[in-house]
Design a protein around this motif. Structure first.
Motif, short mmCIF file in Angstrom:
data_model
loop_
_atom_site.label_atom_id
_atom_site.label_comp_id
_atom_site.label_asym_id
_atom_site.label_seq_id
_atom_site.Cartn_x
_atom_site.Cartn_y
_atom_site.Cartn_z
N TRP A 224 -16.41 -23.00 20.86
CA TRP A 224 -17.73 -23.48 20.45
C TRP A 224 -18.11 -22.71 19.21
N ASP A 225 -18.44 -23.39 18.13
CA ASP A 225 -18.83 -22.75 16.88
C ASP A 225 -20.33 -22.88 16.68
N ILE A 226 -20.98 -21.73 16.39
CA ILE A 226 -22.42 -21.69 16.19
C ILE A 226 -22.69 -21.04 14.84
N ASP A 227 -23.46 -21.70 14.00
CA ASP A 227 -23.81 -21.15 12.68
C ASP A 227 -24.77 -19.97 12.87
N VAL A 228 -24.36 -18.80 12.40
CA VAL A 228 -25.20 -17.60 12.48
C VAL A 228 -25.43 -17.01 11.10
N THR A 229 -25.38 -17.86 10.08
CA THR A 229 -25.53 -17.41 8.70
C THR A 229 -26.83 -16.65 8.50
N ASP A 230 -27.88 -17.00 9.24
CA ASP A 230 -29.16 -16.33 9.06
C ASP A 230 -29.17 -14.90 9.61
N GLY A 231 -28.10 -14.49 10.32
CA GLY A 231 -27.98 -13.12 10.78
C GLY A 231 -28.90 -12.74 11.93
N ARG A 232 -29.46 -13.71 12.61
CA ARG A 232 -30.40 -13.42 13.70
C ARG A 232 -29.70 -13.45 15.06
#
Length: 131
Positions: A73-81
């Motif tokens: 499962w891939d989750i975008d965490v670009t925001d670093g939160r």
């Protein structure tokens, strides 16, 4: 220990419905460090897990969800939160069909691995034709 909600059915064909009750879900807090995302165009959290369904929650908002089918499962965490993973356990009693190549797995829920993939951006330009 995580507990699965009772299976529900709906619609004109009386098909199994996705669970909406996550009160019995296993919960894992995930800290996303600044070092994991700084300088990346995108950062993706890869979750290797087993279970029925799962969701990622931040500030009481669902930011991603996933039905288990054997792939990460891939989750975008670009925001670093930071976020919390909520995983409902697999149970043969649900009657959900999953490709036999990825079954059997033990009943329950597990997170086997978490990893962050940093994705960069490269711009390519074609040389100008002389002439």
């Amino acid at each position: 220990m995580a507990t699965a909600p009772a299976p529900t059915r709906g619609g004109p064909l009386h098909r199994l419905s996705a669970p909406t009750d996550y009160s019995g879900a296993a919960r894992v807090s995930v800290q996303v460090t600044a070092a994991a995302v700084v300088g990346a165009d995108r950062a993706v959290l890869g979750v290797e897990w087993t279970g029925d369904v799962a969701r990622a929650v931040r500030d009481d908002q669902v930011i991603s969800d996933h039905s288990w089918h054997g792939r990460a499962w891939d989750i975008d965490v670009t925001d670093g939160r930071d976020l919390t993973l909520e995983v409902l356990p697999w149970s043969d009693a649900t009657g959900v069909w999953v490709d036999p190549r990825v079954r059997p797995v033990p009943e329950g829920a597990s997170i086997r691995a978490l990893s962050i993939q940093r994705i960069g951006r490269v711009s390519l330009t074609a040389p100008q034709a002389s002439g």
